[in-house]
Design an enzyme around this catalytic site. Structure first.
Site, PDB file in Angstrom:
ATOM      1  N   TRP A   6      23.140 -10.676 -20.411  1.00 57.07           N
ATOM      2  CA  TRP A   6      23.320 -11.512 -19.228  1.00 57.07           C
ATOM      3  C   TRP A   6      24.808 -11.749 -18.983  1.00 57.07           C
ATOM      4  CZ3 TRP A   6      19.965 -12.753 -23.242  1.00 57.07           C
ATOM      5  CH2 TRP A   6      18.597 -12.625 -22.961  1.00 57.07           C
ATOM      6  N   HIS A  61      19.142 -16.457 -15.429  1.00 55.94           N
ATOM      7  CA  HIS A  61      17.707 -16.174 -15.348  1.00 55.94           C
ATOM      8  C   HIS A  61      16.986 -17.495 -15.111  1.00 55.94           C
ATOM      9  CE1 HIS A  61      17.873 -16.325 -20.089  1.00 55.94           C
ATOM     10  NE2 HIS A  61      18.496 -17.321 -19.514  1.00 55.94           N
ATOM     11  N   ARG A  99      24.366 -13.101 -11.663  1.00 58.50           N
ATOM     12  CA  ARG A  99      24.947 -12.322 -12.768  1.00 58.50           C
ATOM     13  C   ARG A  99      26.338 -11.856 -12.368  1.00 58.50           C
ATOM     14  NH1 ARG A  99      20.268  -9.854 -15.517  1.00 58.50           N
ATOM     15  NH2 ARG A  99      18.922 -11.668 -15.794  1.00 58.50           N
ATOM     16  N   GLN A 155      14.260 -14.619  -9.250  1.00 53.92           N
ATOM     17  CA  GLN A 155      13.338 -14.286 -10.337  1.00 53.92           C
ATOM     18  C   GLN A 155      12.157 -15.235 -10.277  1.00 53.92           C
ATOM     19  OE1 GLN A 155      14.926 -14.679 -14.278  1.00 53.92           O
ATOM     20  NE2 GLN A 155      15.447 -12.513 -14.422  1.00 53.92           N
ATOM     21  N   VAL A 206      11.552 -14.683 -27.091  1.00 56.20           N
ATOM     22  CA  VAL A 206      10.146 -14.352 -27.342  1.00 56.20           C
ATOM     23  C   VAL A 206      10.035 -13.475 -28.577  1.00 56.20           C
ATOM     24  CG1 VAL A 206       9.344 -14.531 -24.945  1.00 56.20           C
ATOM     25  CG2 VAL A 206      10.258 -12.354 -25.785  1.00 56.20           C
ATOM     26  N   ALA A 242       5.555 -16.181 -22.276  1.00 55.19           N
ATOM     27  CA  ALA A 242       6.479 -16.375 -21.159  1.00 55.19           C
ATOM     28  C   ALA A 242       6.750 -15.018 -20.546  1.00 55.19           C
ATOM     29  CB  ALA A 242       7.779 -16.995 -21.648  1.00 55.19           C
TER      30      ALA A 242
END
Ligand code: ZN
Lengths: 793, 341
Positions: B154, B172, B198, B212, B255, B309
């Site tokens: 990112w 994000h 970004r 997003q 995650v 997620a």
């Protein structure tokens, strides 16, 4: 990471086609983004042996080479200066498809008469085989290349281009990918066999290493090799480096790169002779200057880690070596470093110096300190084998705090809880063991798993669960829908409100736009918008500030679109960002609208007319009507709007926005040439709380109303709303609407007429003329008394 | 007198029958039934008659008036019907209608609504969050510490990098995972549409400013199998029931296990083409099981609660559905583009 399948085959049996392997790697987390087949076009090219060289009868620069192809000899014309008798070379027979040295196109090789000599074949350069741009020299193969073997079989390869995720430092290596390949194909990998003799003096006699800052350097291994002869590395090593995207330089540099690619551990070779006393100190910088091997002077700050001799830094740890201690063609003794550094520190240094290299990229992902030892031995072995060097006895190994990790307990319950399916314990053990984990079966439902040193990314049971799931395949896990209770929703009125406002405006024929929230300072200053927040690293001056008004972007979109549209009705619902002390900014939702151009399209049955203030206001009235709010428009002033054509909008006494005609001088600055342009701006955060939920219904009037029209003579600047409010507040008046506004010669100076249609109605009975007359007489008297208005006949 | 009336009746009816247009009908009405019409005159003259005769003639005249009114209405209707049936009312129906201005929602709004709808029907709630974020919510709380190599995923536009409170434009929508969980106890099911930023050069497939949608479901008993099922259902709703999906392992620090979901390429049907870079698959979202560190960070017991997620690029979904090859068209706001949707 480019991975040569030939190289992979040194350590694992590749039993499936490259494309299938690429698919398996991709599905299990190592995405293969590209695949290059080296030698796909080498049909009819074979390994040849030059058995004789004769001068060409008619040309000085050409020679006739006789090539043994295994039971067959051919003589061809050769122009390359480097061909020698006894060389193994790549020989192309007639019919081979080669890249033309001049045009760069693929051409089929035909027999040719060169200066009177017929040549039925060719000794190939790298360019002709599509390997590089070099077409002046022919490729010289290794002396052990088997004569007659198709070249593709001898040195063809398939190279996978793999995007390794940031957590898998171990996969930035051939061994790492070999391990994955083994696990995915049910094979077992073997490690390189590292064996060499240490014929030199004990290393302690000539080398000492001290780690002064053990928080930044966790381990430092070094070996010493004397009697090294610097030269090119062998052809097979060069080929693998090239396939991996690295340029061969010299045997020592190539070996360090080769081992970095193979093990994932970066190494650095120092010229021992240029290291006074063989003393290495690993310490923070002191602001000294270091000239790095790219010939740039760099300042080594206390935030950076240096490899130093007794006095000065000789390398920037993990990032780049220094020029003074660099290996050159005269070097004979190598001090080989294989160390482990603090990954965050390497990352910060490399970013600050803008020197992110293959080495720093590996260090910053967090390598295991264990790796340093294995890699230095492998590289030392290759130096001994390939450069004629002699290894000193022993390895210097400074490892202040050996890290030990406790094994992870993995239960079948946890696996089911995360994956939603049961996995057989044997299967789990099978997967984990092929990846190098050691499993101890505590019970039929619990494993105690020891993590291999190279897997610095694994520390929790879920990490192990991912390993099991990705290797067995995500497609083996069932697909179910959420079965748990649906949570109680909280209400988010702003979301629904914005959607409602959007729908209403679209219903009014307006087009929604979405513009960038980042704008230039100038565009905000031009409309005197509030002080904006500046970005530290804007992408451009046009996107340097967070907008504090939607107006500039709206005007720029009008300018962009007016050239090709007859009429524009645009709106945006977006955020403005207002700075706050010690808090994140206040992000407020704002509605910005603009209309300009023609009201409706000019068609065969509709005359076109230019939009005016009341078109814009009408849209807002629909909006407020649908939202069920009573909005008051009062004359107001705004720096960007034409004086006298601007109104403030208030609901329940609270200002919520503004509407008016754009000042042409402002329009000009934004390169808007349409005139007039009408704008409105509503602060949705202020409006939302003023929107009341719908109340109880009003019964439909059962008795007919009685309509009366009145025409009033009033002062020319009297706002109609004042008259209307008085009429509305009159008993029995159920509705009122102005139907005519007249100014002209026939009226006294400074006067105008306002005509209203008034409906009188009672919910209890039908009104008589007499009753209506009485009420209206009272109304007219009140109008005269409060506003000086008279009835005009 | 009665004879005269009879004659008048016959004459009037005969005349009426021969009339074929609306104007003549009006003339006829004036001639017989109008104020100065023949029948009216007779009725007016009644007063001069003796009382007996007056009654008889009056009654007869009234009957005739009723009859003539009826006949008039019949004739009126007959003429109108003849004119309707004969097409005399014809207009040029091929001319365009009177224009009503046509408003439209921006494509981004349209696709966000479609995606939200797909998830709200599965019990998810739509929430929004701030675009200017702290480093804590954007990175730290998502298991991405300072100087972590994953931060390379990112590239960030910063507002402030001071040590105490580094502030940035969110890269994000994932920070909302943490913000939502901090405020609520499980069960949680939310989707979060929103703008992200970004530090990236813009080209046909990359916007530095884009939207997003984040999704999060946490509860007891939520599994990887639920993740697969929910996202498969979403893909079918957005791209059609015949779509195939593929889940492969991918890495996002917040995650574990991590997932990348692709759908089979609808241009080439999986054979390989330019759109799918010859893989037959098109990546549409990243997902995974919420990392225990993230759960622990918000005070959830990660031994009891699990969840998944996901995050997807909004414009990309719309581009895929409509064959748009340049993301810059979205916020260029050229009406010639916007008007197509
Ligand atoms: Zn395709």
């Amino acid at each position: 990471m480019k991975v040569s399948i030939n190289w992979l085959k040194d350590y694992v049996d590749v039993i499936i086609p490259a494309a299938d392997l690429a698919h398996k790697l991709t599905m299990s987390g190592n995405e293969v983004e590209g695949m290059e087949v080296i030698g796909a076009a080498w049909d009819k090219v074979v390994v040849g042996h030059v058995v004789a060289l004769e001068p060409h009868p008619d040309a000085d620069r050409l020679r006739l080479a006789t090539v043994e192809l295994g039971g067959e000899q051919m003589t061809v014309v050769c122009g390359a200066p480097n061909v020698q008798v006894n060389d193994k070379i790549a020989f192309a027979r007639v019919g081979a498809k080669l890249i033309d040295g001049h045009s760069g196109e693929a051409m089929e090789l035909r027999p040719a008469k060169i200066r009177g000599v017929v040549s039925s074949g060719m000794v190939c350069s790298e360019m002709e085989l599509g390997m590089s741009d070099n077409h002046n020299e022919i490729i010289v193969l290794s002396p052990d290349a088997p004569v007659g073997m198709p070249l593709a079989e001898y040195m063809g390869d398939t190279v996978l281009d793999i995007t390794v995720t940031p957590n898998r430092a171990d996969c930035l290596s051939i061994l790492g990918i070999a391990r994955e390949t083994a696990a995915l194909t049910g094979k077992t990998m073997t490690m390189p066999e590292v064996k060499y003799t240490e014929d030199g003096e004990p290393i302690d006699k000539s080398v000492s290493v001290a780690i002064a800052d053990p928080d930044l350097c966790y381990r430092y291994c070094a070996s010493l090799i004397t009697g090294v002869k610097i030269g090119p590395s062998p052809e097979w090593m060069q080929r693998r480096l090239l396939a991996s995207g690295m340029r061969p330089i010299s045997n020592i540099v190539d070996i360090t790169n080769y081992v970095m690619l193979e093990y994932g551990q970066p190494l650095h070779a120092f010229d021992y002779e240029r290291l006074p006393g063989g003393k290495v100190i690993v310490r923070r910088g002191k602001g000294e200057k270091l000239t790095t091997i790219d010939d740039v002077d760099r300042k080594i700050t206390p935030h950076m880690l240096a490899i130093a001799d007794e006095k000065n830094p000789i390398a920037l740890a993990g990032v780049m070596g220094g020029e003074a201690s660099e290996v050159n063609e005269k070097t004979t003794t190598i001090l080989l470093e294989s160390a482990n550094f603090n990954s965050e520190n390497i990352r910060r240094t490399a970013q600050a110096m803008k020197m992110r290299s293959e080495a720093s990229l590996r260090f910053e992902k967090g390598l295991s300190p264990e790796l340093a030892f294995y890699a230095v031995r492998r590289a030392t072995q290759l130096i001994v084998e390939l450069t004629g060097g002699v290894a000193a006895k022993g390895i210097v190994d400074v490892y202040p705090a050996v890290v030990k990790y406790a094994p992870i307990s993995l239960t079948g319950d946890r696996v089911r809880q995360v994956l939603g399916t049961d996995i057989d314990q044997d299967e789990m053990v099978g997967v984990l063991e092929t990846l190098g984990f050691e499993c101890e079966r505590k019970s039929t439902v619990e494993l105690l798993v020891s993590v291999p040193y190279w897997r610095t990314d694994v520390s929790l049971p879920v990490d192990l669960i991912e390993e099991i799931a990705r290797i067995t395949g995500y497609d083996q896990i069932p697909t179910t829908l959420l079965s748990s209770e649906i949570p109680q929703n909280e209400s988010h009125p702003m979301l629904a409100f914005k959607d409602k406002v959007r729908d209403i405006l679209v219903g009014c024929g307006m087009q929604e736009i979405i513009t960038y929230p980042l704008v230039s300072r100038e565009t905000l200053d031009k409309i005197s918008a509030p002080e904006p927040i500046r970005l530290l690293n804007p992408l451009s001056a046009e996107q340097e500030y967070l907008r504090t008004s939607l107006k500039p972007s709206m005007l720029m979109k009008v300018a962009d679109n007016e050239k090709h549209e007859q009429s524009l009705g645009l709106f945006e619902i977006g955020r403005i960002y207002l700075s706050r002390e010690n808090e994140l900014p206040d992000e407020r939702e704002v509605l910005m609208g603009s209309i300009t151009g023609q009201r409706g399209q000019k068609t065969w049955n509709t005359a076109s007319a230019t939009v005016d203030f009341y078109d814009a206001k009408g849209i807002l009235e629909v909006l407020f009507g649908r939202l069920g709010v009573d909005a008051a428009f009062e004359p107001a002033e705004d720096e960007t709007l034409v004086k006298g054509r601007c109104a403030s909008i208030a609901v329940a006494g609270q200002a919520i926005g503004v509407i008016g005609q754009l000042d042409p001088r402002v329009a000009e600055w934004y390169e808007v040439s349409s005139d007039p342009v009408y704008l409105f701006e509503i602060e949705l955060d202020k409006l939302l709380p003023l929107v009341e939920p719908l109340g109880e219904y009003t019964p439909i009037a059962r008795f007919p109303g009685s309509t009366r029209d009145i025409s009033l003579l009033v002062d020319i600047d009297l706002p109609s709303q004042k008259v209307q409010h008085i009429i509305e507040d009159t008993k029995l008046v159920s509705s009122v609407a102005p139907f005519d506004v007249y100014t002209g010669d026939k009226l006294p100076a400074g006067k105008k007429t306002l005509a209203y249609s008034i409906v009188y109605q009672s919910s209890e009975r039908t009104l008589t003329d007499k009753e209506v007359n009485k009420v209206q007489d009272g109304l007219l008297k009140r109008l005269q008394k409060t506003l000086g208005v008279t009835l005009r006949q | 007198m009665l004879n005269d009336l009879d004659k008048l009746k016959s004459q009037a009816i005969a005349e009426l029958q021969s009339i074929t247009d609306a104007n003549s009908i009006e003339d006829w009405r004036v001639a017989y039934l109008g104020r100065k019409g023949k029948l009216t005159q007779i009725l007016r003259g009644l007063s001069t008659l003796p009382i007996e005769e007056r009654k008889a003639v009056g009654a007869a005249a009234n009957d005739i008036k009723v009859l003539l009114d009826e006949e008039l209405n019949k004739r009126h209707r007959a003429i109108k019907e003849a004119s309707l049936d004969g097409g005399a009312q014809a207009i040029d129906v091929t001319l365009p209608g009177r224009t009503v201005p046509l408003g439209r929602l921006h494509p981004t709004t349209q696709i966000i609504r479609q995606i939200n709808d797909a998830f709200t029907s599965m019990g998810f709630e739509v929430v929004e969050g701030p675009e200017v974020e702290s480093d804590y919510y954007n990175f730290e709380a998502l298991n991405i510490p300072k100087d972590h190599p994953a931060r390379d995923m990112w590239d960030t536009i910063w507002i402030s990098r001071d040590e105490a409170s580094p502030t940035l434009l969110r890269t994000h929508t994932s920070p909302m995972q943490v913000r939502v969980m901090e405020k609520r106890q499980p069960p949680v099911r939310v989707v979060v549409p929103g703008r992200c930023y970004r530090y990236e050069a813009t080209d046909a497939t990359h916007e530095s400013i884009f939207f997003q949608i984040e999704g999060l479901a946490v509860d007891k008993g939520i599994t990887f199998a639920d993740l697969k099922g929910t996202l498969y259902e979403f893909a079918k709703r957005l791209f059609g029931a015949e779509r195939k999906v593929r889940f492969r392992c991918d890495y996002f620090p917040f995650v574990e296990p991590g997932v990348d979901m692709s759908i089979d390429c609808f241009v080439c049907g999986g054979k390989g083409c330019r759109l799918c870079s010859n893989t037959g698959w098109i990546e549409i979202l990243g997902a995974g099981m919420v990392h225990p560190n993230v759960l622990r960070g918000v005070g959830y017991d990660s031994d009891i609660y699990t969840g998944f997620a996901f995050g997807l690029g909004v414009e990309r979904i719309f581009m895929l559905k409509h064959g748009i090859d340049d993301i810059r068209l979205f916020y260029g706001d050229d009406l010639r583009f916007l008007k197509q949707f």
